[in-house]
Write an enzyme that holds these catalytic residues in place. Structure first.
Site, PDB file in Angstrom:
ATOM      1  N   PRO A  89       9.137   3.000  -1.660  1.00  0.00           N
ATOM      2  CA  PRO A  89       8.837   2.528  -3.020  1.00  0.00           C
ATOM      3  C   PRO A  89       8.571   1.024  -3.062  1.00  0.00           C
ATOM      4  O   PRO A  89       7.971   0.528  -4.015  1.00  0.00           O
ATOM      5  CB  PRO A  89      10.113   2.876  -3.813  1.00  0.00           C
ATOM      6  CG  PRO A  89      10.774   3.945  -3.019  1.00  0.00           C
ATOM      7  CD  PRO A  89      10.461   3.647  -1.591  1.00  0.00           C
ATOM      8  N   GLU A 116      19.098   7.289   0.558  1.00  0.00           N
ATOM      9  CA  GLU A 116      18.889   6.085  -0.238  1.00  0.00           C
ATOM     10  C   GLU A 116      17.906   5.121   0.419  1.00  0.00           C
ATOM     11  O   GLU A 116      17.556   4.096  -0.155  1.00  0.00           O
ATOM     12  CB  GLU A 116      20.229   5.362  -0.470  1.00  0.00           C
ATOM     13  CG  GLU A 116      21.151   6.060  -1.446  1.00  0.00           C
ATOM     14  CD  GLU A 116      20.548   6.169  -2.834  1.00  0.00           C
ATOM     15  OE1 GLU A 116      20.112   5.136  -3.384  1.00  0.00           O
ATOM     16  OE2 GLU A 116      20.495   7.292  -3.379  1.00  0.00           O
ATOM     17  N   ARG A 154     -10.534  12.397   5.063  1.00  0.00           N
ATOM     18  CA  ARG A 154     -11.817  12.565   4.381  1.00  0.00           C
ATOM     19  C   ARG A 154     -12.808  11.464   4.736  1.00  0.00           C
ATOM     20  O   ARG A 154     -14.024  11.636   4.601  1.00  0.00           O
ATOM     21  CB  ARG A 154     -11.619  12.583   2.860  1.00  0.00           C
ATOM     22  CG  ARG A 154     -10.750  13.715   2.354  1.00  0.00           C
ATOM     23  CD  ARG A 154     -10.633  13.708   0.846  1.00  0.00           C
ATOM     24  NE  ARG A 154     -11.811  14.311   0.222  1.00  0.00           N
ATOM     25  CZ  ARG A 154     -12.811  13.628  -0.290  1.00  0.00           C
ATOM     26  NH1 ARG A 154     -12.800  12.313  -0.272  1.00  0.00           N
ATOM     27  NH2 ARG A 154     -13.839  14.250  -0.834  1.00  0.00           N
ATOM     28  N   ASP A 169     -17.292   9.406  -3.828  1.00  0.00           N
ATOM     29  CA  ASP A 169     -16.053   9.775  -4.498  1.00  0.00           C
ATOM     30  C   ASP A 169     -15.672   8.752  -5.563  1.00  0.00           C
ATOM     31  O   ASP A 169     -16.108   7.602  -5.539  1.00  0.00           O
ATOM     32  CB  ASP A 169     -14.894   9.857  -3.491  1.00  0.00           C
ATOM     33  CG  ASP A 169     -14.990  11.094  -2.627  1.00  0.00           C
ATOM     34  OD1 ASP A 169     -15.625  12.065  -3.056  1.00  0.00           O
ATOM     35  OD2 ASP A 169     -14.423  11.073  -1.519  1.00  0.00           O
TER      36      ASP A 169
END
Length: 262
Positions: A89, A116, A154, A169
């Site tokens: 994160p 954690e 991709r 895209d």
């Protein structure tokens, strides 16, 4: 060939991911190589412990550094020029620009944390980059690794059926993708735009560019604000401004308050 290595305590999660669709095709055609390393294989105790209580107290558990370090070392031995990425994160937010950057790597090792988090000494001494899918928290890095692998795959030449698919895209050109239509020409009263049926490639390209701008303006106006527009894109926006001004003037002639519904 791009080599993906996933370091995880749940290697079985990736079996299905690598067994279907474009990812399987890319593996079968040797455009990518994908494997998983089980972090538990590098533990020293009979319980295969990969976590422990945090120093200083607090809730949750922290992934131990020893098995993680040994797992990363093995991944680097298998591919010395690879880049080690921690799904975290605290990392850089993943986007198409970053996918392009990663696609130019000589290999990617994904460290999938759990609990954690992982011991900070792994972050500082064994990881080349930290990447986050967004400002939210998952139970582990496995899903994030799958997302990044698919986005990067991709972009590898030969993976998609058309060499232009990836370049057209959403986000590749800083705008959202234009609308797509297929048969039938009319579906429940809704028809395919005439420009797409004309056979005139210039008209089709112009329609698609305007459709792309409209989508971006309505759904992600921030992308337009941060983009250096081409001359053609500027002309389209100026035309919209003129059309909107004409509508406002016409409504004003009918009486004030018309636009607000009064």
């Amino acid at each position: 060939m791009m080599k993906f290595t996933v370091l995880t305590i749940f290697p079985e999660m990736f079996n299905s991911f690598w067994s279907y669709g474009i990812i399987k095709k890319a593996i079968d055609e040797s455009l990518i190589f994908a494997s998983a390393i089980n972090i538990r294989d590098f533990t020293k105790d009979k319980h295969k412990t990969t976590d422990d209580r945090p120093f200083g107290g607090g809730c949750g558990m922290v992934m131990k550094p020893e098995p993680l370090a040994d797992a990363i070392r093995m991944a680097k031995e298998n591919n010395p020029d690879s880049r080690t990425v921690l799904l975290s994160p605290q990392g850089r937010i993943f986007n198409q620009k970053l996918a392009v950057e990663l696609a130019e790597s000589n290999g990617l090792n994904f460290v999938c944390g759990r609990y954690e988090g992982i011991d900070e000494r792994i972050c500082s001494d064994f990881v080349d980059d930290e990447i986050s899918l967004g400002d939210y928290v998952l139970m582990g890095g496995e899903l994030g690794a799958m997302v990044i692998m698919e986005a990067v795959t991709r972009l590898i030449p030969g993976v998609l059926g058309s060499p232009d698919s990836a370049s057209q895209d959403s986000f590749s050109g800083e705008l959202l993708d234009y609308c797509h239509f297929t048969r039938p020409r009319e579906f429940e009263g809704s028809k395919v735009p005439e420009a797409l049926l004309s056979g005139n490639h210039k008209d089709i390209d112009n329609w698609r560019l305007e459709a792309s701008l409209i989508r971006t303006f309505l759904k992600r106006p921030d992308l337009i604000e941060n983009k250096i527009l081409t001359k053609q894109e500027n002309e389209i926006l100026k035309k919209w401004c003129r059309d909107i001004e004409n509508i406002i003037q016409a409504q004003s002639l009918r009486g004030s308050g018309t636009l607000s519904g009064n």
